[in-house]
Design a protein around this motif. Structure first.
Motif, PDB file in Angstrom:
ATOM      1  N   MET A  95       0.881  -1.157   0.000  1.00 36.23           N
ATOM      2  CA  MET A  95       0.000   0.000   0.000  1.00 36.23           C
ATOM      3  C   MET A  95       0.925   1.215   0.000  1.00 36.23           C
ATOM      4  N   VAL A  96       0.695   2.130  -0.940  1.00 37.03           N
ATOM      5  CA  VAL A  96       1.481   3.356  -0.983  1.00 37.03           C
ATOM      6  C   VAL A  96       0.983   4.237   0.153  1.00 37.03           C
ATOM      7  N   ASP A  97       1.911   4.633   1.030  1.00 33.46           N
ATOM      8  CA  ASP A  97       1.527   5.357   2.235  1.00 33.46           C
ATOM      9  C   ASP A  97       2.434   6.573   2.408  1.00 33.46           C
ATOM     10  N   THR A  98       1.919   7.741   2.055  1.00 33.68           N
ATOM     11  CA  THR A  98       2.714   8.964   2.200  1.00 33.68           C
ATOM     12  C   THR A  98       2.881   9.355   3.669  1.00 33.68           C
ATOM     13  N   GLY A  99       2.142   8.715   4.554  1.00 33.46           N
ATOM     14  CA  GLY A  99       2.289   8.962   5.981  1.00 33.46           C
ATOM     15  C   GLY A  99       3.355   8.086   6.623  1.00 33.46           C
ATOM     16  N   ILE A 103       9.922   2.163   3.923  1.00 32.35           N
ATOM     17  CA  ILE A 103       9.300   0.910   3.505  1.00 32.35           C
ATOM     18  C   ILE A 103       9.159   0.061   4.755  1.00 32.35           C
ATOM     19  N   ALA A 104       7.964  -0.434   5.002  1.00 31.86           N
ATOM     20  CA  ALA A 104       7.707  -1.275   6.171  1.00 31.86           C
ATOM     21  C   ALA A 104       7.137  -2.607   5.706  1.00 31.86           C
ATOM     22  N   LEU A 105       7.846  -3.666   6.027  1.00 26.21           N
ATOM     23  CA  LEU A 105       7.383  -5.014   5.679  1.00 26.21           C
ATOM     24  C   LEU A 105       6.699  -5.648   6.878  1.00 26.21           C
ATOM     25  N   GLY A 106       5.550  -6.234   6.620  1.00 25.26           N
ATOM     26  CA  GLY A 106       4.909  -7.037   7.646  1.00 25.26           C
ATOM     27  C   GLY A 106       5.682  -8.338   7.803  1.00 25.26           C
ATOM     28  N   PRO A 107       5.537  -9.022   8.931  1.00 31.71           N
ATOM     29  CA  PRO A 107       6.288 -10.265   9.175  1.00 31.71           C
ATOM     30  C   PRO A 107       6.087 -11.331   8.099  1.00 31.71           C
ATOM     31  N   ASP A 108       4.857 -11.493   7.618  1.00 30.41           N
ATOM     32  CA  ASP A 108       4.595 -12.509   6.582  1.00 30.41           C
ATOM     33  C   ASP A 108       5.317 -12.179   5.285  1.00 30.41           C
ATOM     34  N   ASP A 109       5.263 -10.914   4.870  1.00 31.49           N
ATOM     35  CA  ASP A 109       5.960 -10.520   3.646  1.00 31.49           C
ATOM     36  C   ASP A 109       7.470 -10.635   3.816  1.00 31.49           C
ATOM     37  N   ALA A 110       7.973 -10.317   5.011  1.00 25.76           N
ATOM     38  CA  ALA A 110       9.413 -10.458   5.266  1.00 25.76           C
ATOM     39  C   ALA A 110       9.835 -11.911   5.059  1.00 25.76           C
ATOM     40  N   ARG A 111       9.061 -12.838   5.583  1.00 24.09           N
ATOM     41  CA  ARG A 111       9.379 -14.264   5.400  1.00 24.09           C
ATOM     42  C   ARG A 111       9.372 -14.639   3.923  1.00 24.09           C
ATOM     43  N   ARG A 112       8.397 -14.126   3.182  1.00 28.69           N
ATOM     44  CA  ARG A 112       8.294 -14.457   1.751  1.00 28.69           C
ATOM     45  C   ARG A 112       9.516 -14.015   0.971  1.00 28.69           C
ATOM     46  N   VAL A 113      10.168 -12.931   1.396  1.00 31.41           N
ATOM     47  CA  VAL A 113      11.338 -12.429   0.663  1.00 31.41           C
ATOM     48  C   VAL A 113      12.654 -12.924   1.248  1.00 31.41           C
ATOM     49  N   VAL A 157      11.345  -4.037   9.125  1.00 30.46           N
ATOM     50  CA  VAL A 157      10.369  -5.094   9.381  1.00 30.46           C
ATOM     51  C   VAL A 157       9.655  -4.721  10.666  1.00 30.46           C
ATOM     52  N   ILE A 158       8.348  -4.786  10.605  1.00 32.99           N
ATOM     53  CA  ILE A 158       7.518  -4.423  11.753  1.00 32.99           C
ATOM     54  C   ILE A 158       7.385  -5.636  12.667  1.00 32.99           C
ATOM     55  N   GLY A 159       7.647  -5.444  13.933  1.00 30.28           N
ATOM     56  CA  GLY A 159       7.560  -6.526  14.915  1.00 30.28           C
ATOM     57  C   GLY A 159       6.187  -6.618  15.527  1.00 30.28           C
ATOM     58  N   SER A 165       2.242  -4.721   3.615  1.00 27.80           N
ATOM     59  CA  SER A 165       3.452  -3.908   3.685  1.00 27.80           C
ATOM     60  C   SER A 165       3.175  -2.518   3.143  1.00 27.80           C
ATOM     61  N   LEU A 166       3.985  -1.565   3.580  1.00 29.22           N
ATOM     62  CA  LEU A 166       3.796  -0.161   3.218  1.00 29.22           C
ATOM     63  C   LEU A 166       4.974   0.336   2.397  1.00 29.22           C
ATOM     64  N   LEU A 167       4.682   1.116   1.381  1.00 29.39           N
ATOM     65  CA  LEU A 167       5.704   1.768   0.575  1.00 29.39           C
ATOM     66  C   LEU A 167       5.671   3.239   0.956  1.00 29.39           C
ATOM     67  N   GLY A 168       6.639   3.643   1.766  1.00 26.24           N
ATOM     68  CA  GLY A 168       6.629   4.979   2.338  1.00 26.24           C
ATOM     69  C   GLY A 168       7.494   5.981   1.600  1.00 26.24           C
ATOM     70  N   MET A 169       7.681   7.115   2.244  1.00 22.54           N
ATOM     71  CA  MET A 169       8.332   8.273   1.631  1.00 22.54           C
ATOM     72  C   MET A 169       9.792   8.042   1.251  1.00 22.54           C
ATOM     73  N   SER A 170      10.519   7.234   1.995  1.00 23.72           N
ATOM     74  CA  SER A 170      11.930   7.013   1.638  1.00 23.72           C
ATOM     75  C   SER A 170      12.048   6.451   0.228  1.00 23.72           C
ATOM     76  N   TYR A 171      11.094   5.631  -0.174  1.00 22.41           N
ATOM     77  CA  TYR A 171      11.126   5.090  -1.543  1.00 22.41           C
ATOM     78  C   TYR A 171      10.467   6.048  -2.533  1.00 22.41           C
ATOM     79  N   LEU A 172       9.388   6.668  -2.142  1.00 24.98           N
ATOM     80  CA  LEU A 172       8.706   7.595  -3.049  1.00 24.98           C
ATOM     81  C   LEU A 172       9.618   8.748  -3.449  1.00 24.98           C
ATOM     82  N   ARG A 173      10.531   9.136  -2.552  1.00 20.64           N
ATOM     83  CA  ARG A 173      11.460  10.234  -2.862  1.00 20.64           C
ATOM     84  C   ARG A 173      12.476   9.866  -3.947  1.00 20.64           C
ATOM     85  N   THR A 174      12.568   8.591  -4.301  1.00 24.90           N
ATOM     86  CA  THR A 174      13.486   8.200  -5.376  1.00 24.90           C
ATOM     87  C   THR A 174      12.907   8.518  -6.751  1.00 24.90           C
TER      88      THR A 174
END
Length: 189
Positions: A95-99, A103-113, A157-159, A165-174
């Motif tokens: 989810m693109v999240d300007t707030g 980049i924040a990965l949920g635990p399940d997505d972290a495992r997948r990668v 990774v969010i504990g 997972s969230l796609l935040g400003m650090s990536y959007l700024r690229t």
């Protein structure tokens, strides 16, 4: 290993075969009334399943990655913008999240990668809509959206229980440009 897109294509092909076969069976008038009604219920169930799947996925619309480094992301029914990215070779729905700052990965997505959330050092914290959560810094080997490929991307990774997972400003700024055009989010490099 099949990709999510391949599995989805197989799913829709099987669904089409079931619906088409049941309709042909019903329209041909062969078989007992009970069999034709059973076939009709199979068609109804398959149709409801398809609609529910489309609703859950936010419809059939997905982001479009154009050749000139432009990504167009349609708004979902809930008004949020979601996109699929390849992270370390696995498809992750963000989810693109300007707030969100990063980049924040949920635990399940972290495992997948290929990241084990249980082996991380949760040295940070973040304030989310659900309260404060512990965070662990990681580096993603590769994050790709179509032809746009970034390597060694910093993320967290969010504990806690982060659904997705969230796609935040650090990536959007690229991106050189982040804008809205009607109900579309436009990202341009």
């Amino acid at each position: 290993m099949p990709t999510d897109d391949t599995m989805q294509l197989v799913y829709y092909a099987l669904l089409l075969v079931v619906i088409g076969g049941a309709l042909l069976f019903e329209l041909s008038g062969r078989g007992s009334k009970a069999r034709r009604q059973l076939a009709l219920w199979v068609v109804i169930f398959a149709g409801v399943t398809l609609v529910a799947k489309m609703w859950d996925d936010g419809g059939m619309s997905r982001q479009q990655v154009l050749a000139d480094g432009r990504i167009e992301i349609p708004a979902g029914r809930d008004g949020h913008f979601r996109l699929d990215a390849q992270v370390n070779g696995e498809t992750i729905r963000f989810m693109v999240d300007t707030g969100a700052s990063t980049i924040a990965l949920g635990p399940d997505d972290a495992r997948r990668v290929g990241i084990d959330p249980d082996d991380l050092a949760y040295i940070g914290s973040a304030l989310t809509a659900n309260g404060e959560v512990q965070t662990a810094p990681v580096t993603l080997e590769e994050l790709a959206i179509g032809d746009i490929v970034d390597r060694n991307v910093r993320a967290w990774v969010i504990g806690g229980d982060l659904d997705g997972s969230l796609l935040g400003m650090s990536y959007l700024r690229t991106f050189a440009r982040v804008s809205f055009e009607g109900d579309r989010l436009i990202l341009e490099r």
